[in-house]
Design an enzyme around this catalytic site. Structure first.
Site, PDB file in Angstrom:
ATOM      1  N   ASP A 253       7.745  -8.431  58.591  1.00  0.00           N
ATOM      2  CA  ASP A 253       8.253  -7.429  57.611  1.00  0.00           C
ATOM      3  C   ASP A 253       8.505  -7.794  56.233  1.00  0.00           C
ATOM      4  O   ASP A 253       9.299  -7.120  55.655  1.00  0.00           O
ATOM      5  CB  ASP A 253       9.315  -6.508  58.360  1.00  0.00           C
ATOM      6  CG  ASP A 253      10.565  -7.718  58.468  1.00  0.00           C
ATOM      7  OD1 ASP A 253      10.206  -9.090  58.380  1.00  0.00           O
ATOM      8  OD2 ASP A 253      11.616  -7.371  58.857  1.00  0.00           O
TER       9      ASP A 253
ATOM     10  N   ASP B 279      -1.157 -27.808  35.710  1.00  0.00           N
ATOM     11  CA  ASP B 279      -1.953 -26.603  35.125  1.00  0.00           C
ATOM     12  C   ASP B 279      -0.993 -25.705  35.285  1.00  0.00           C
ATOM     13  O   ASP B 279      -0.939 -25.154  36.649  1.00  0.00           O
ATOM     14  CB  ASP B 279      -3.406 -26.489  35.538  1.00  0.00           C
ATOM     15  CG  ASP B 279      -3.987 -25.380  35.045  1.00  0.00           C
ATOM     16  OD1 ASP B 279      -3.496 -24.598  34.498  1.00  0.00           O
ATOM     17  OD2 ASP B 279      -5.509 -25.385  35.108  1.00  0.00           O
TER      18      ASP B 279
ATOM     19  N   HIS C  28      -8.557 -26.223  41.850  1.00  0.00           N
ATOM     20  CA  HIS C  28      -7.536 -25.474  42.131  1.00  0.00           C
ATOM     21  C   HIS C  28      -6.526 -25.801  43.190  1.00  0.00           C
ATOM     22  O   HIS C  28      -6.354 -25.233  43.991  1.00  0.00           O
ATOM     23  CB  HIS C  28      -7.971 -23.944  42.538  1.00  0.00           C
ATOM     24  CG  HIS C  28      -8.833 -23.366  41.170  1.00  0.00           C
ATOM     25  ND1 HIS C  28      -9.296 -22.384  41.493  1.00  0.00           N
ATOM     26  CD2 HIS C  28      -8.680 -23.753  39.890  1.00  0.00           C
ATOM     27  CE1 HIS C  28      -9.747 -21.929  40.341  1.00  0.00           C
ATOM     28  NE2 HIS C  28      -9.707 -22.511  39.275  1.00  0.00           N
TER      29      HIS C  28
ATOM     30  N   ASP D  46      -1.670 -20.355  30.132  1.00  0.00           N
ATOM     31  CA  ASP D  46      -2.504 -21.315  30.780  1.00  0.00           C
ATOM     32  C   ASP D  46      -2.505 -22.557  30.201  1.00  0.00           C
ATOM     33  O   ASP D  46      -3.454 -22.788  29.276  1.00  0.00           O
ATOM     34  CB  ASP D  46      -3.746 -20.526  31.111  1.00  0.00           C
ATOM     35  CG  ASP D  46      -4.837 -21.416  31.996  1.00  0.00           C
ATOM     36  OD1 ASP D  46      -4.233 -22.324  32.692  1.00  0.00           O
ATOM     37  OD2 ASP D  46      -5.956 -20.889  32.209  1.00  0.00           O
TER      38      ASP D  46
ATOM     39  N   ARG E  49      -7.392 -32.946  32.802  1.00  0.00           N
ATOM     40  CA  ARG E  49      -7.592 -32.017  31.926  1.00  0.00           C
ATOM     41  C   ARG E  49      -6.624 -31.778  30.956  1.00  0.00           C
ATOM     42  O   ARG E  49      -5.256 -31.949  31.212  1.00  0.00           O
ATOM     43  CB  ARG E  49      -7.809 -30.608  32.768  1.00  0.00           C
ATOM     44  CG  ARG E  49      -7.921 -29.434  32.274  1.00  0.00           C
ATOM     45  CD  ARG E  49      -8.465 -28.268  33.256  1.00  0.00           C
ATOM     46  NE  ARG E  49      -7.354 -27.785  34.061  1.00  0.00           N
ATOM     47  CZ  ARG E  49      -7.455 -28.087  35.394  1.00  0.00           C
ATOM     48  NH1 ARG E  49      -8.425 -28.668  36.052  1.00  0.00           N
ATOM     49  NH2 ARG E  49      -6.456 -27.752  36.437  1.00  0.00           N
TER      50      ARG E  49
ATOM     51  N   HIS F 194      -7.524 -15.251  33.699  1.00  0.00           N
ATOM     52  CA  HIS F 194      -8.724 -15.288  33.255  1.00  0.00           C
ATOM     53  C   HIS F 194      -8.989 -13.623  32.907  1.00  0.00           C
ATOM     54  O   HIS F 194      -9.344 -12.760  33.774  1.00  0.00           O
ATOM     55  CB  HIS F 194      -9.775 -15.527  34.179  1.00  0.00           C
ATOM     56  CG  HIS F 194      -9.615 -17.112  34.932  1.00  0.00           C
ATOM     57  ND1 HIS F 194      -9.964 -17.366  36.319  1.00  0.00           N
ATOM     58  CD2 HIS F 194      -9.223 -18.037  34.192  1.00  0.00           C
ATOM     59  CE1 HIS F 194      -9.626 -18.894  36.499  1.00  0.00           C
ATOM     60  NE2 HIS F 194      -9.052 -19.200  35.267  1.00  0.00           N
TER      61      HIS F 194
ATOM     62  N   HIS G 144     -12.114 -19.551  28.736  1.00  0.00           N
ATOM     63  CA  HIS G 144     -12.051 -18.093  29.229  1.00  0.00           C
ATOM     64  C   HIS G 144     -11.038 -17.420  28.272  1.00  0.00           C
ATOM     65  O   HIS G 144     -10.021 -18.049  27.600  1.00  0.00           O
ATOM     66  CB  HIS G 144     -11.704 -18.115  30.649  1.00  0.00           C
ATOM     67  CG  HIS G 144     -10.226 -18.871  31.180  1.00  0.00           C
ATOM     68  ND1 HIS G 144      -8.974 -18.358  30.723  1.00  0.00           N
ATOM     69  CD2 HIS G 144     -10.172 -19.861  31.490  1.00  0.00           C
ATOM     70  CE1 HIS G 144      -8.118 -19.096  31.257  1.00  0.00           C
ATOM     71  NE2 HIS G 144      -8.747 -20.120  31.657  1.00  0.00           N
TER      72      HIS G 144
ATOM     73  N   TYR H   4     -12.989 -35.607  35.931  1.00  0.00           N
ATOM     74  CA  TYR H   4     -12.562 -35.764  37.427  1.00  0.00           C
ATOM     75  C   TYR H   4     -13.475 -36.641  37.973  1.00  0.00           C
ATOM     76  O   TYR H   4     -14.683 -36.664  38.183  1.00  0.00           O
ATOM     77  CB  TYR H   4     -12.539 -34.293  37.963  1.00  0.00           C
ATOM     78  CG  TYR H   4     -12.023 -33.322  37.237  1.00  0.00           C
ATOM     79  CD1 TYR H   4     -10.566 -33.069  37.154  1.00  0.00           C
ATOM     80  CD2 TYR H   4     -12.817 -32.593  36.382  1.00  0.00           C
ATOM     81  CE1 TYR H   4     -10.212 -31.861  36.278  1.00  0.00           C
ATOM     82  CE2 TYR H   4     -12.435 -31.715  35.445  1.00  0.00           C
ATOM     83  CZ  TYR H   4     -10.787 -31.318  35.537  1.00  0.00           C
ATOM     84  OH  TYR H   4     -10.466 -30.271  34.727  1.00  0.00           O
TER      85      TYR H   4
ATOM     86  N   GLU I 233      -5.766 -28.454  28.207  1.00  0.00           N
ATOM     87  CA  GLU I 233      -5.786 -27.061  28.108  1.00  0.00           C
ATOM     88  C   GLU I 233      -4.773 -26.527  27.165  1.00  0.00           C
ATOM     89  O   GLU I 233      -3.555 -26.634  27.333  1.00  0.00           O
ATOM     90  CB  GLU I 233      -5.705 -26.210  29.428  1.00  0.00           C
ATOM     91  CG  GLU I 233      -6.048 -25.045  29.565  1.00  0.00           C
ATOM     92  CD  GLU I 233      -6.085 -24.249  30.795  1.00  0.00           C
ATOM     93  OE1 GLU I 233      -5.395 -24.722  31.735  1.00  0.00           O
ATOM     94  OE2 GLU I 233      -6.845 -23.230  30.781  1.00  0.00           O
TER      95      GLU I 233
ATOM     96  N   HIS J 138     -16.682 -27.818  35.298  1.00  0.00           N
ATOM     97  CA  HIS J 138     -16.360 -26.366  35.032  1.00  0.00           C
ATOM     98  C   HIS J 138     -16.609 -26.067  33.337  1.00  0.00           C
ATOM     99  O   HIS J 138     -16.870 -26.799  32.675  1.00  0.00           O
ATOM    100  CB  HIS J 138     -14.785 -25.898  35.373  1.00  0.00           C
ATOM    101  CG  HIS J 138     -13.903 -26.826  34.602  1.00  0.00           C
ATOM    102  ND1 HIS J 138     -13.391 -26.841  33.380  1.00  0.00           N
ATOM    103  CD2 HIS J 138     -13.053 -27.990  35.170  1.00  0.00           C
ATOM    104  CE1 HIS J 138     -12.670 -27.765  33.154  1.00  0.00           C
ATOM    105  NE2 HIS J 138     -12.517 -28.464  34.022  1.00  0.00           N
TER     106      HIS J 138
ATOM    107  N   GLU K  40     -10.339 -25.799  27.475  1.00  0.00           N
ATOM    108  CA  GLU K  40      -9.915 -26.856  28.536  1.00  0.00           C
ATOM    109  C   GLU K  40     -10.922 -27.897  29.068  1.00  0.00           C
ATOM    110  O   GLU K  40     -11.066 -27.622  30.322  1.00  0.00           O
ATOM    111  CB  GLU K  40      -9.266 -25.911  29.642  1.00  0.00           C
ATOM    112  CG  GLU K  40     -10.136 -24.984  30.076  1.00  0.00           C
ATOM    113  CD  GLU K  40      -9.560 -24.242  31.339  1.00  0.00           C
ATOM    114  OE1 GLU K  40      -9.121 -24.720  32.345  1.00  0.00           O
ATOM    115  OE2 GLU K  40      -9.421 -22.840  31.466  1.00  0.00           O
TER     116      GLU K  40
HETATM  117  N1  GLY Z   1      -5.537 -22.397  35.491  1.00  0.00           N
HETATM  118  C1  GLY Z   1      -6.661 -21.822  35.684  1.00  0.00           C
HETATM  119  C2  GLY Z   1      -7.542 -22.126  34.708  1.00  0.00           C
HETATM  120  O1  GLY Z   1      -7.470 -23.243  33.861  1.00  0.00           O
HETATM  121  O2  GLY Z   1      -8.640 -21.650  34.428  1.00  0.00           O
HETATM  122 MN    MN Z   2      -7.753 -21.902  32.169  1.00  0.00          MN
HETATM  123 MN    MN Z   3      -5.229 -23.819  33.672  1.00  0.00          MN
END
Ligand code: GLY
Ligand code: MN
Ligand code: MN
Length: 486
Positions: A66, A302, A285, A313, A434, A396, A389, A417, A436, A385, A413
């Site tokens: 619930d 991140d 992720h 982000d 990374r 995103h 974005h 890796y 960003e 990647h 970003e």
């Molecule tokens: N945190 C997700 C990205 O960097 O796109």
């Molecule tokens: Mn991002």
């Molecule tokens: Mn990110």
């Protein structure tokens, strides 16, 4: 003063006090109703003749038994209405409609009804009166009135909507969806009308295009909230740099970030926080965040606060012990250089992919110079990647991915890796970096909105050497407590 008068005076004072308490019950820097109206008008401008746009609120999702997941409104529904409750429907008409009583209207909102009983359990509801006063709609009905609401969707040239969720099984939203299907002659089992139906006026494609156009560039009101989300996230990254110790766990680091978010009034995280030490940073992720000790690893963090719907982000990658090793620094500085090259491409008129192209070039050249790949043209998986974005109500965010426009916010970003077992010297294994940042692009150039979080490797080391208010927090040892309380 007689008794009756003083009772009235007392009631008036209590009423005023309740009003103040209500007004102070939440932060007051939400988007104004004029903003939402202006966004509906902007959509109406784009809509074709004799069309209606149909938006449903996000479903309530069950977590277990619930317990429901914390409710989050559909960002577009919020953008167009400011309404943050579930079980709601918005209709926007291109042309003014006339009701049976002769009233003219070009939009209607259906909301969940007020209920003293339900509000006791789950909190205040705006109801129709609140939606009129606070959100500025003139036509607002309880959602159970949609069934009797006179509208035949088949008489419009176009009914613009998104594909309907097919896993909503009951409740107000379920009934709204069923009634929409019935009023538009859709089969109840379908999420959209068959393409080969010659009378099909239901369109599940165009709305995405219109909303991407509107949401790609931000208004000044939106930028204020987005900047708040980003500043809060950058401050959190800086505080974590000061607080981090090798004996901390990944989730403890996440807790410090999210404490700072809450301290500044951010309601949510814009997406599940990523705190990955060493190899965990290679999982793009990674959200388990359960490594008990950071040790001497690089920690990729991140995270983004969500402030009144707008999400930051921001990623920083820092050495848990406060000092980059030679290999960690070589990779870090290469990603930094790639990011700097990406920033330079953030110009109105440039192609959306330009920052990525610039970053890839630097990374390929650098990896070859470090001997990690054979040459700058060697195919590799170390940067798997994209670089950018859009950012806004969604992390995103929607946009057209064409050329950069004035008042657009994007991320830059790049990352490298190097998982265990990669075809390179072992000394690189387990390094994941990374960096960003959230970049505002305007006609005057670009601004790094997350610059408050140190980014250069030597600035990070200097920040990490500083004292932190979190150094003082001492909690009892849980295992000791268990032993004592057996
Ligand atoms: N945190 C997700 C990205 O960097 O796109
Ligand atoms: Mn991002
Ligand atoms: Mn990110």
């Amino acid at each position: 003063m007689n008794n009756l008068k003083s009772i009235f005076l007392l009631l008036w004072v209590l009423h005023q006090a309740a009003g103040v308490a209500q007004a102070q019950n939440e932060l007051t820097d939400f988007l104004d109703k004029a903003f939402h109206k202006q966004r509906r008008d902007a959509l109406r401008q784009l809509m074709p003749a004799k069309s209606v746009a149909v938006f449903f609120a996000n479903p309530v999702r069950n977590r277990a038994n619930d317990v429901e997941y914390v409710y989050h409104q559909d960002p577009e529904f919020y953008y167009l209405t400011g309404y943050r409750e579930p079980h709601a429907l918005l209709l926007i008409f291109k042309e003014a409609q006339t009701s049976a009583t002769g009233d003219k209207y070009n939009e209607v909102l259906f909301v969940q009804p007020k209920s003293a009983y339900m509000e006791m359990w789950t909190g205040r509801r705006l109801g129709t009166k609140g939606a009129k006063e606070k959100l500025g709609f003139t036509q607002v009905y309880n959602n159970d009135k949609f069934r009797g609401f006179s509208i035949d969707f088949t008489r419009f040239n176009k009914v613009l909507h998104y594909r309907l969720p097919n896993d909503v099984r009951n409740g107000g939203l379920y009934r709204l969806i069923q009634q929409f299907k019935s009023k538009s002659k859709m089969q109840t089992g379908q999420a959209e009308r068959p393409k080969n139906d010659p009378n099909n006026n239901l369109d599940t494609k165009t709305l995405h295009r219109f909303m991407s156009q509107l949401r790609e560039t931000k208004t000044e009101e939106e930028l204020i909230l987005l900047k708040k989300a980003i500043f809060i996230s950058a401050i959190a990254q800086k505080e974590v740099m000061k607080a981090m110790k090798p004996q901390m766990s990944e989730s403890e680091v996440q807790g410090i970030h999210e404490y700072v978010f809450k301290k500044y009034g951010a309601e949510y995280e814009g997406y599940p926080s990523i705190v990955g030490a060493g190899h965990n940073g290679c999982v793009l992720h990674y959200i388990t965040n359960n490594k008990p000790k950071l040790g001497n690893d690089l920690v990729l963090m991140d995270l983004g606060a969500e402030y009144h719907g707008y999400s930051a982000d921001v990623t920083r990658t820092i050495p848990a012990n406060g000092k980059f090793s030679k290999e960690q620094k070589a990779i870090y500085d290469l990603v930094y250089k790639a990011q700097e090259a990406g920033f330079k491409q953030c110009k109105v008129g440039n192609a959306f992919n330009d920052p990525h192209r610039a970053a890839v070039k630097i990374i390929n050249k650098g990896l070859a110079e470090l001997g990690i790949i054979a040459s700058a043209t060697t195919h590799h998986r170390y940067f798997p990647h994209g670089t950018s974005h859009y950012l806004g109500l969604d992390v995103h965010d929607k946009g057209r991915y064409g050329t950069f426009k004035h008042n657009t916010v994007i991320t830059v970003e790049p990352g490298i890796y190097i998982p265990e077992g990669s075809p390179c010297d072992k000394k690189w294994w387990g390094i994941a970096v990374r960096i960003e940042d959230d970049i505002l692009i305007t006609n005057k150039g670009w601004v790094n909105l997350s610059a408050m979080a140190p980014r250069k490797s030597d600035e990070i080391e200097k920040t990490m050497a500083k004292k932190s208010p979190f150094d003082e927090i001492k909690l009892p040892d849980l295992n000791e407590l268990i032993k004592k309380n057996k």
